[in-house]
Design a protein around this motif. Structure first.
Motif, PDB file in Angstrom:
ATOM      1  N   GLU A   5       7.781  -6.795 -13.708  1.00  0.00           N
ATOM      2  CA  GLU A   5       6.400  -6.627 -13.284  1.00  0.00           C
ATOM      3  C   GLU A   5       5.863  -7.881 -12.595  1.00  0.00           C
ATOM      4  OE1 GLU A   5       4.189  -5.499 -16.729  1.00  0.00           O
ATOM      5  OE2 GLU A   5       5.015  -3.481 -16.766  1.00  0.00           O
ATOM      6  N   ARG A   6       6.388  -9.045 -12.967  1.00  0.00           N
ATOM      7  CA  ARG A   6       5.931 -10.299 -12.367  1.00  0.00           C
ATOM      8  C   ARG A   6       6.594 -10.598 -11.023  1.00  0.00           C
ATOM      9  NH1 ARG A   6       5.953 -12.203 -17.945  1.00  0.00           N
ATOM     10  NH2 ARG A   6       8.140 -12.714 -17.669  1.00  0.00           N
ATOM     11  N   LEU A   7       7.662  -9.901 -10.692  1.00  0.00           N
ATOM     12  CA  LEU A   7       8.320 -10.125  -9.400  1.00  0.00           C
ATOM     13  C   LEU A   7       7.415  -9.691  -8.252  1.00  0.00           C
ATOM     14  CD1 LEU A   7      11.956  -8.864 -10.049  1.00  0.00           C
ATOM     15  CD2 LEU A   7      11.212 -11.213  -9.731  1.00  0.00           C
ATOM     16  N   PRO A   8       7.599 -10.276  -7.073  1.00  0.00           N
ATOM     17  CA  PRO A   8       6.828  -9.811  -5.911  1.00  0.00           C
ATOM     18  C   PRO A   8       7.137  -8.352  -5.610  1.00  0.00           C
ATOM     19  CG  PRO A   8       8.001 -11.848  -5.400  1.00  0.00           C
ATOM     20  CD  PRO A   8       8.473 -11.390  -6.746  1.00  0.00           C
ATOM     21  N   LYS A   9       6.165  -7.670  -5.074  1.00  0.00           N
ATOM     22  CA  LYS A   9       6.352  -6.268  -4.712  1.00  0.00           C
ATOM     23  C   LYS A   9       7.371  -6.155  -3.574  1.00  0.00           C
ATOM     24  CE  LYS A   9       3.183  -5.004  -7.574  1.00  0.00           C
ATOM     25  NZ  LYS A   9       3.674  -5.316  -8.879  1.00  0.00           N
ATOM     26  N   PRO A  10       8.082  -5.040  -3.490  1.00  0.00           N
ATOM     27  CA  PRO A  10       9.090  -4.867  -2.445  1.00  0.00           C
ATOM     28  C   PRO A  10       8.550  -5.059  -1.026  1.00  0.00           C
ATOM     29  CG  PRO A  10       9.341  -3.167  -4.090  1.00  0.00           C
ATOM     30  CD  PRO A  10       8.090  -3.912  -4.431  1.00  0.00           C
TER      31      PRO A  10
END
Length: 112
Positions: free
Chosen positions: A80-85
């Motif tokens: 959830e903390r990763l950048p969005k695609p």
């Protein structure tokens, strides 16, 4: 693909349209390229997350036996903390890390 090492921002960033259409000379073509790459990244992230969560899955069919696994929660929070695609794809496009081609332009170049 290693999504953890991307230098894409985690929040929305205002982009200069001229930077996005620098290579293609067409903002709409650039948006299509980023959109298709974003879909590829999204599918890859979903598959990776599903594989990691299946490692902790149980095969019980009872609805009463639902319990929370701390490792599953930590993995989910990490993703959830990763950048969005879309943000990852846009950063890749700006850094010229995306290979793309336009078959219509290739055909018109061969005919000319």
């Amino acid at each position: 693909m290693d999504f953890k090492k991307t230098n894409a921002p985690t929040t929305t960033v205002t982009r200069d349209l001229m930077d996005l259409c620098r290579d293609t000379n067409n903002i709409y073509e650039s948006v299509v390229i980023v959109g298709k790459r974003s879909n590829q990244i999204s599918v890859a992230m979903k598959e990776e997350l599903s594989k990691k969560l299946q490692e902790f899955g149980t095969s019980s069919d009872s609805l009463e036996e639902v319990f929370e696994n701390e490792e599953q929660i930590q993995i989910s929070k990490f993703y959830e903390r990763l950048p969005k695609p879309t943000l990852i794809a846009t950063q890749e496009f700006i850094e010229d890390k995306i290979y793309y081609r336009n078959p219509a332009k290739d055909a018109s170049d061969r005919l000319a």
